[in-house]
Scaffold this motif. Structure first.
Motif, mmCIF file in Angstrom:
data_model
loop_
_atom_site.group_PDB
_atom_site.id
_atom_site.type_symbol
_atom_site.label_atom_id
_atom_site.label_comp_id
_atom_site.label_asym_id
_atom_site.label_seq_id
_atom_site.Cartn_x
_atom_site.Cartn_y
_atom_site.Cartn_z
ATOM 1 N N SER A 66 0.686 -1.153 -0.103
ATOM 2 C CA SER A 66 -0.520 -0.462 0.440
ATOM 3 C C SER A 66 0.413 1.228 0.136
ATOM 4 C CB SER A 66 -1.141 0.144 1.540
ATOM 5 O OG SER A 66 -0.185 0.360 2.162
ATOM 6 N N GLY A 67 2.434 1.109 -0.038
ATOM 7 C CA GLY A 67 3.095 2.680 0.108
ATOM 8 C C GLY A 67 3.700 2.827 1.598
ATOM 9 N N SER A 68 2.687 1.815 2.414
ATOM 10 C CA SER A 68 3.221 2.531 4.189
ATOM 11 C C SER A 68 4.284 1.862 4.118
ATOM 12 C CB SER A 68 1.762 2.703 4.727
ATOM 13 O OG SER A 68 1.186 3.395 4.396
ATOM 14 N N ARG A 69 4.239 2.227 5.302
ATOM 15 C CA ARG A 69 5.704 1.774 6.323
ATOM 16 C C ARG A 69 5.635 1.040 8.587
ATOM 17 N NH1 ARG A 69 10.903 2.610 4.436
ATOM 18 N NH2 ARG A 69 10.922 3.773 2.975
ATOM 19 N N THR A 70 5.421 0.542 8.031
ATOM 20 C CA THR A 70 5.264 0.114 9.524
ATOM 21 C C THR A 70 6.621 -0.121 11.086
ATOM 22 O OG1 THR A 70 3.941 -2.127 8.372
ATOM 23 C CG2 THR A 70 4.736 -2.477 11.132
ATOM 24 N N ALA A 71 6.046 0.724 11.866
ATOM 25 C CA ALA A 71 6.918 0.839 12.590
ATOM 26 C C ALA A 71 6.226 -0.299 14.184
ATOM 27 C CB ALA A 71 6.125 1.411 13.498
ATOM 28 N N PRO A 72 7.600 -1.033 14.591
ATOM 29 C CA PRO A 72 7.097 -2.156 15.346
ATOM 30 C C PRO A 72 5.776 -1.939 16.189
ATOM 31 C CG PRO A 72 9.471 -1.954 16.092
ATOM 32 C CD PRO A 72 8.838 -0.399 15.046
ATOM 33 N N LYS A 73 5.625 -0.839 16.789
ATOM 34 C CA LYS A 73 4.257 -0.728 17.641
ATOM 35 C C LYS A 73 2.920 -1.129 16.348
ATOM 36 C CE LYS A 73 4.396 4.043 16.758
ATOM 37 N NZ LYS A 73 3.269 5.455 16.421
ATOM 38 N N ASP A 74 2.945 -0.354 15.744
ATOM 39 C CA ASP A 74 1.767 -1.267 14.849
ATOM 40 C C ASP A 74 1.550 -2.110 14.267
ATOM 41 O OD1 ASP A 74 1.743 1.612 14.155
ATOM 42 O OD2 ASP A 74 3.984 1.933 12.815
ATOM 43 N N LEU A 75 2.618 -3.017 14.585
ATOM 44 C CA LEU A 75 2.820 -4.763 14.262
ATOM 45 C C LEU A 75 2.138 -4.827 15.556
ATOM 46 C CD1 LEU A 75 3.296 -7.173 12.069
ATOM 47 C CD2 LEU A 75 5.667 -6.874 13.481
ATOM 48 N N SER A 76 2.554 -4.647 16.595
ATOM 49 C CA SER A 76 1.699 -5.133 18.075
ATOM 50 C C SER A 76 0.401 -4.601 17.802
ATOM 51 C CB SER A 76 2.574 -4.132 19.488
ATOM 52 O OG SER A 76 4.214 -4.375 19.220
ATOM 53 N N ARG A 77 -0.147 -3.878 17.811
ATOM 54 C CA ARG A 77 -1.179 -2.946 18.119
ATOM 55 C C ARG A 77 -2.010 -4.365 17.097
ATOM 56 N NH1 ARG A 77 -1.204 2.087 15.722
ATOM 57 N NH2 ARG A 77 -0.758 2.631 17.640
ATOM 58 N N PHE A 78 -1.583 -5.064 15.648
ATOM 59 C CA PHE A 78 -2.432 -5.478 14.578
ATOM 60 C C PHE A 78 -2.519 -7.209 15.229
ATOM 61 C CE2 PHE A 78 -1.899 -8.889 11.421
ATOM 62 C CZ PHE A 78 -3.244 -8.692 10.819
ATOM 63 N N LEU A 79 -1.157 -7.314 15.308
ATOM 64 C CA LEU A 79 -1.545 -9.106 16.148
ATOM 65 C C LEU A 79 -2.225 -8.821 17.540
ATOM 66 C CD1 LEU A 79 2.248 -9.386 14.948
ATOM 67 C CD2 LEU A 79 0.265 -10.196 14.020
ATOM 68 N N GLY A 80 -2.031 -7.803 18.708
ATOM 69 C CA GLY A 80 -2.675 -7.725 20.084
ATOM 70 C C GLY A 80 -1.518 -8.504 20.805
ATOM 71 N N ILE A 81 -0.119 -8.231 20.420
ATOM 72 C CA ILE A 81 1.006 -9.016 21.072
ATOM 73 C C ILE A 81 1.589 -7.860 22.078
ATOM 74 C CG2 ILE A 81 1.059 -10.949 20.051
ATOM 75 C CD1 ILE A 81 3.746 -10.038 19.068
ATOM 76 N N THR A 82 2.139 -8.019 22.519
ATOM 77 C CA THR A 82 2.994 -6.836 23.481
ATOM 78 C C THR A 82 4.246 -6.225 23.083
ATOM 79 O OG1 THR A 82 4.805 -8.712 24.873
ATOM 80 C CG2 THR A 82 2.485 -8.197 25.718
ATOM 81 N N SER A 83 4.791 -5.252 23.402
ATOM 82 C CA SER A 83 5.715 -4.743 22.583
ATOM 83 C C SER A 83 7.495 -5.869 23.171
ATOM 84 C CB SER A 83 6.541 -3.897 23.563
ATOM 85 O OG SER A 83 6.801 -3.697 24.543
ATOM 86 N N ALA A 84 7.560 -6.456 23.471
ATOM 87 C CA ALA A 84 8.386 -7.803 23.971
ATOM 88 C C ALA A 84 8.233 -8.685 23.080
ATOM 89 C CB ALA A 84 8.312 -8.186 25.851
ATOM 90 N N SER A 85 7.186 -9.338 23.109
ATOM 91 C CA SER A 85 6.641 -10.440 22.159
ATOM 92 C C SER A 85 6.791 -10.351 20.688
ATOM 93 C CB SER A 85 5.463 -10.768 21.987
ATOM 94 O OG SER A 85 5.049 -11.649 23.877
ATOM 95 N N THR A 86 6.739 -8.155 20.728
ATOM 96 C CA THR A 86 7.223 -7.795 19.278
ATOM 97 C C THR A 86 8.535 -7.931 19.188
ATOM 98 O OG1 THR A 86 5.201 -7.107 18.704
ATOM 99 C CG2 THR A 86 6.899 -6.160 17.005
ATOM 100 N N THR A 87 9.184 -7.355 19.530
ATOM 101 C CA THR A 87 10.229 -7.644 19.526
ATOM 102 C C THR A 87 10.728 -9.137 19.465
ATOM 103 O OG1 THR A 87 10.911 -5.950 21.089
ATOM 104 C CG2 THR A 87 12.970 -7.338 21.204
ATOM 105 N N SER A 88 10.561 -9.688 20.234
ATOM 106 C CA SER A 88 10.660 -11.184 20.201
ATOM 107 C C SER A 88 10.800 -11.682 17.980
ATOM 108 C CB SER A 88 10.197 -12.681 20.688
ATOM 109 O OG SER A 88 11.027 -12.176 21.729
ATOM 110 N N LEU A 89 9.434 -11.222 17.775
ATOM 111 C CA LEU A 89 9.143 -12.059 16.550
ATOM 112 C C LEU A 89 9.797 -11.419 15.694
ATOM 113 C CD1 LEU A 89 7.231 -12.791 14.624
ATOM 114 C CD2 LEU A 89 5.548 -10.589 15.514
ATOM 115 N N ILE A 90 9.831 -9.836 16.049
ATOM 116 C CA ILE A 90 11.481 -9.140 14.955
ATOM 117 C C ILE A 90 12.269 -10.185 15.239
ATOM 118 C CG2 ILE A 90 11.585 -7.019 13.887
ATOM 119 C CD1 ILE A 90 9.698 -5.967 15.219
ATOM 120 N N ASP A 91 13.479 -10.050 15.931
ATOM 121 C CA ASP A 91 14.755 -10.693 15.849
ATOM 122 C C ASP A 91 14.135 -11.798 15.233
ATOM 123 O OD1 ASP A 91 15.085 -8.835 17.341
ATOM 124 O OD2 ASP A 91 15.417 -9.559 19.421
#
Length: 175
Positions: A66-91
């Motif tokens: 769609s031409g947009s960018r995703t910050a980790p917080k956006d990913l957290s919100r979409f998945l409904g997971i904590t920021s710590a879980s998002t960091t592990s996921l991104i890693d």
């Protein structure tokens, strides 16, 4: 009206011996969900990823398209997971070569998560055939049939959403 295949099961017939169309529709919905679940499991296995990883990757690819960018917080919100879980996921996704972290274009303190070209190709290769076959089925519907299906699925989603919000509503309401 087209016939409904019940594989000879008497379970889908009412007391008068007539086909219970409502039950047959719900059975077909369950059959579709079972087929989709089996395919997703096979896809996860072939890509060596978990369900959340696949959901994240598909979301990142959709946002990128769609031409947009995703910050980790956006990913957290979409998945409904904590920021710590998002960091592990991104890693995990960075380590597997599916995404990379890049500096945020306007916020020096932040990063964006970007899917790699290889992950886009892998997802297209893995899921492309399925998407084409599903699109062919959908394109085979008349405009009226499509309207009926969309309306039915929307109302089913609303019914499930209502259950999620008010699970005891019917059992506690007076007759």
């Amino acid at each position: 009206m087209a016939s409904i295949d019940n594989e000879g099961s008497g379970y889908w017939y009412g007391p008068d011996g007539q086909l219970d169309y409502s039950a047959a529709v719900l059975k077909s919905l369950r059959d579709y969900r079972a087929a989709e679940t089996a395919l997703r499991r096979s896809t996860r296995d072939s890509m060596g990823m978990g369900e959340t990883d696949i959901l994240a990757l598909r979301y990142l690819l959709r946002v990128q398209a769609s031409g947009s960018r995703t910050a980790p917080k956006d990913l957290s919100r979409f998945l409904g997971i904590t920021s710590a879980s998002t960091t592990s996921l991104i890693d995990r996704l960075v380590e597997s070569g599916h995404v990379r972290r890049e500096p945020h274009p306007t916020d020096r303190r932040s990063v964006v998560v970007v899917p790699t070209a290889e992950s886009d190709s892998e997802v297209r290769l893995t899921l492309g055939g399925m998407h084409r076959r599903m699109m062919a089925v959908a394109e085979g519907l008349s405009a009226e049939d499509a309207r009926v299906v969309v309306d039915f699925l929307r109302r089913m989603a609303e019914a499930l959403e209502g259950e999620r919000r008010n699970p005891l509503e019917e059992s506690t309401s007076p007759d």
